[in-house]
Design a protein around this motif. Structure first.
Motif, PDB file in Angstrom:
ATOM      1  N   GLU A 681      40.672  75.092 123.680  1.00 34.91           N
ATOM      2  CA  GLU A 681      39.471  75.654 123.070  1.00 34.91           C
ATOM      3  C   GLU A 681      38.185  75.033 123.595  1.00 34.91           C
ATOM      4  O   GLU A 681      37.139  75.671 123.608  1.00 34.91           O
ATOM      5  CB  GLU A 681      39.529  75.484 121.547  1.00 34.91           C
ATOM      6  N   GLN A 721      37.583  78.765 124.589  1.00 39.17           N
ATOM      7  CA  GLN A 721      38.602  79.475 123.815  1.00 39.17           C
ATOM      8  C   GLN A 721      38.668  80.969 124.161  1.00 39.17           C
ATOM      9  O   GLN A 721      39.677  81.627 123.904  1.00 39.17           O
ATOM     10  CB  GLN A 721      38.343  79.302 122.315  1.00 39.17           C
ATOM     11  N   HIS A 722      37.594  81.509 124.761  1.00 39.93           N
ATOM     12  CA  HIS A 722      37.588  82.929 125.106  1.00 39.93           C
ATOM     13  C   HIS A 722      38.148  83.201 126.496  1.00 39.93           C
ATOM     14  O   HIS A 722      38.258  84.357 126.910  1.00 39.93           O
ATOM     15  CB  HIS A 722      36.158  83.467 125.048  1.00 39.93           C
ATOM     16  N   ASN A 724      40.864  83.483 129.590  1.00 43.35           N
ATOM     17  CA  ASN A 724      42.278  83.780 129.783  1.00 43.35           C
ATOM     18  C   ASN A 724      42.969  82.568 130.389  1.00 43.35           C
ATOM     19  O   ASN A 724      42.362  81.814 131.163  1.00 43.35           O
ATOM     20  CB  ASN A 724      42.451  84.985 130.714  1.00 43.35           C
TER      21      ASN A 724
END
Length: 746
Positions: A681, A721-722, A724
């Motif tokens: 994250e 955290q966003h 891939n």
């Protein structure tokens, strides 16, 4: 985790997306003007030069130092001749030895009597001094004080010198240490600050000043003109040698206090009587006044008793367009100091002829000045006035690239305005050993075309007839299309066919100010698109809709999200130049107002995304404000070489070095910790010392995924955290250098 694959991805990333280009500035490529070879053609130009002498390499010969107020640039010239018969060559290797903080004015004077010239330059509110600590031929300076102080009877305050003035730093009382004579904050009278180093210590190695006269020479200058009133006691100036003057201390820092508009001061014993006279220049006037001191001995509170308002009236009087400043230096290396007069402003100066030189035909203690030329040093370098923008173009279709050199303009005193033109330097040598010969300083008579100043051309076969056509961008932000009527294989002949070029919808293409166009087939469809830099620092992308006529439509006014603005301002002056690397990948160099050249890649197939900034300063090149690059292979080694113009109107040429392509060869490496790795994250960046930086996160294809900036701190966090899962590369960079690390996101 397959760490071998991870490592290979890291290496592949650098090979494909982080290739760096290294260039070596040279002065050996010959340039001819009027069939005469220039001595140092690539020295980058002079507009507002301030001249001092110094021994750069400790060989016993006097060398030259020029500080240009235009953009706070330094030029150094090494004397390779003999005593009394100098031969100066441009020696850029010494220029970065001088502090980058120098600005506004700079004089070299030996304050500690060790035989080595020290630096006296402007600091906010007064004077900074750097001590020359060179040993052997290794030139080096260290800051002695960032603000010289002077004793005002009850307290020490900054010895005030305006940023637009030039003071005199000279031994006024003849005791061996350096004193300061400068205009007061009111600007109507001269202050004499006596150095008490000899009195207090018996040596000259200190900077201990006390104001001893607030109306030195007993004269005053008008607030509204250059008129000088002799025998004026300035109300409270009859101080005598030991008397003390107590000014209001708030005047030294009070920005609302009345100030004069600018003056230059040179103390000189003009008549050989052992007492210092003074030569005064004023911001609004073309001439200088020599005031003769009536004193019988130094430092006796004497008055100026005579003034020559057209000095030297016995020869060609000093006459510059605006704000003359005089420098008393031995440029002939014959033991007698000569007089050099430059302009003390960056604008509206006689830019190509702003270094007036008077030979001293008398002696050093009783000089007589004889005017020699108005372009000292400038006559031996490429100098097109104010602002230089080079473009490579084979104008005569002989297979060798020639140089078209645009300018913002050359200042014409007769019309009190800038006249813009383009000079043609034709390659009359070979494709491996070029010689550039000036053919004309007004290519195609463009100065009389009616196009606004700052003409910047670009060339491509727009109409599909086999020869290259021309588009010119101008200061007003519009473009003008010229058809080449010469035909393939012939010397170009351009005819203006579309002034103020319109787009496919009939709307004038207008980028605001300072249109800097370049042709490139960005979308790889076989015709030539336009990328246009502008004053705001961004890039405009106009796609071509025809291969037989100029037809363009705006795709983006923020191509690659490139922004090359100066110091947080809205001014960028972006000048884009594209070229391909050895693997055929498109590269982009962008000139800028701040003077560095920025390098971008990750362009092919990424026209709507962020271009990758490889570096904000290609090969440490810094030529002063308004860098303007042009890229081609000038010596036939299949590696790009670089021309760079600047605000001063000159050129620098740098030959590409294909042997140096790693980060460590070009930049200081920023060492940092990256953890945890793998991350989920959040990832953290820890530096060895508190610092701010910009950052970019790339995927393995070199695409920028996220970017941003961080303010000064030891540890920084970035939200991941966003993202891939996969392999990424984080690159951080600031003015100190850059660093790159791989990271795995789970």
């Amino acid at each position: 985790m397959n760490y071998a694959f991870f490592f290979l991805c890291f290496i592949s990333f650098f090979q494909g997306y982080a290739q760096l280009y290294h260039f070596n500035a040279i002065d050996s490529i010959e340039v001819l003007e009027s069939s005469t070879s220039l001595s140092y053609p690539w020295a980058s130009g002079i507009n507002s030069g301030q001249v001092s002498t110094i021994e750069l390499n400790n060989d016993g010969l006097i060398d030259l130092f020029v500080f240009d107020r235009t953009d706070n640039s330094v030029l150094t010239f090494l004397n390779t001749g003999t005593a009394g018969s100098p031969n100066y060559v441009h020696a850029p290797e010494f220029e970065d030895k001088f502090p980058s903080e120098m600005r506004s004015w700079c004089l070299l004077r030996d304050y500690n009597c060790d035989g080595k010239k020290d630096i006296w330059c402007y600091a906010t509110g007064g004077i900074a001094v750097y001590k020359n600590i060179s040993t052997g031929g290794n030139l080096e300076f260290v800051l002695t004080t960032n603000l010289v102080m002077s004793y005002y009877n009850t307290s020490y305050l900054n010895l005030y010198v305006s940023s637009i003035d030039i003071p005199s730093i000279d031994d006024i009382d003849g005791d061996g240490d350096l004193d300061v004579v400068t205009f007061s904050i009111f600007g109507t009278n001269l202050e004499y600050h006596r150095n008490l180093s000899m009195e207090n210590h018996g040596t000259c190695d200190s900077l201990e000043f006390q104001i001893r006269n607030n109306c030195w020479g007993h004269f005053s200058e008008s607030f509204t003109s250059s008129a000088l009133q002799l025998f004026d006691t300035c109300d409270n100036s009859n101080l005598g040698v030991a008397a003390e003057y107590i000014p209001d201390p708030t005047l030294l820092v009070n920005k609302s206090a009345p100030r004069h508009s600018g003056s230059t001061v040179l103390t000189i014993d003009e008549n050989g009587d052992g007492v210092k006279d003074v030569l005064i220049g004023d911001v609004s006037y073309t001439k200088m006044s020599m005031l003769i001191n009536g004193g019988a001995s130094p430092n006796n509170n004497s008055s100026m008793i005579f003034q020559d308002t057209t000095f030297p009236s016995y020869d060609n009087p000093i006459n510059l367009k605006i704000f003359p400043a005089a420098f008393y230096e031995d440029v002939t290396s014959d033991g007698n100091r000569d007089l050099i007069v430059g302009t003390n402003t960056a604008n509206q100066s006689a830019d190509k002829s702003s270094m007036h030189y008077y030979l001293n035909t008398g002696t050093d203690i009783n000089p007589t000045f004889s005017f020699q030329q108005d372009n000292l040093l400038q006559d031996q370098m490429i100098d097109v006035g104010t602002g230089s923008i080079p473009t490579f173009f084979d104008h005569n279709s002989d297979g060798m690239m020639d140089i078209l050199l645009s300018n913002f303009g050359t200042f014409k005193i007769s019309s009190d305005s800038y006249e813009s033109s383009i000079s043609l330097y034709e390659n009359t040598g070979s494709s491996t050993q070029p010689i550039y010969s000036l053919i004309t300083d007004d290519y195609m008579n463009l100065s009389s075309s009616g196009i606004e100043k700052n003409m910047i051309p670009t060339f491509a076969d727009v109409d599909g007839d086999g020869d290259e056509d021309m588009i010119i961008g101008d200061y007003n932000g519009v473009l003008h299309f010229f058809t080449n009527t010469a035909g393939p294989g012939n010397t170009a002949n351009f005819v203006l066919t579309a002034p103020q070029l319109t787009d496919i919808d009939g709307i004038t293409i207008d980028v605001g100010l300072h249109a800097a166009p370049t042709f490139i087939d960005l979308d790889e469809d076989g015709d030539f698109d336009l990328v246009i830099g502008e004053r705001n620092g961004n890039l405009n992308y106009y796609e071509s809709k025809s291969s037989v006529a100029p037809s363009y439509t705006l795709v983006s006014d923020s191509l690659g999200f490139v922004k090359v603005n100066y110091g947080g301002t809205s001014i960028g002056m972006s000048i884009p130049r594209f070229f391909d690397n050895a693997n055929g990948a498109t590269q982009l160099f962008v000139g800028s107002m701040h003077g560095e050249i920025e390098h971008f890649n990750n362009i092919d197939g990424n026209l709507s995304g962020y271009f990758n900034q490889v570096t904000s300063q290609v090969s440490d090149i810094s030529v002063g404000l308004q860098s303007a690059p042009a890229v081609t292979d000038v010596n036939g080694d299949n590696y790009p070489d670089l021309l760079v113009g600047n605000k001063r109107g000159g050129l620098q040429i740098s030959i590409g070095d294909p042997s140096i392509t790693s980060v460590s060869d070009n930049f200081k490496s920023i060492d940092f910790e990256l953890f945890p790795n793998p991350a989920r994250e959040t990832m953290f960046i820890r530096l060895s010392q508190s610092a701010g930086f910009s950052y970019q996160l790339f995927d393995v294809a070199g695409k920028v995924i996220i970017s941003g900036t961080k303010t000064a701190n030891h540890t920084h966090s970035i939200n991941t955290q966003h993202l891939n899962p996969g392999i990424y590369f984080i690159q951080i960079f600031n003015h100190q250098g850059r660093g790159t690390r791989p990271i795995v996101i789970e």
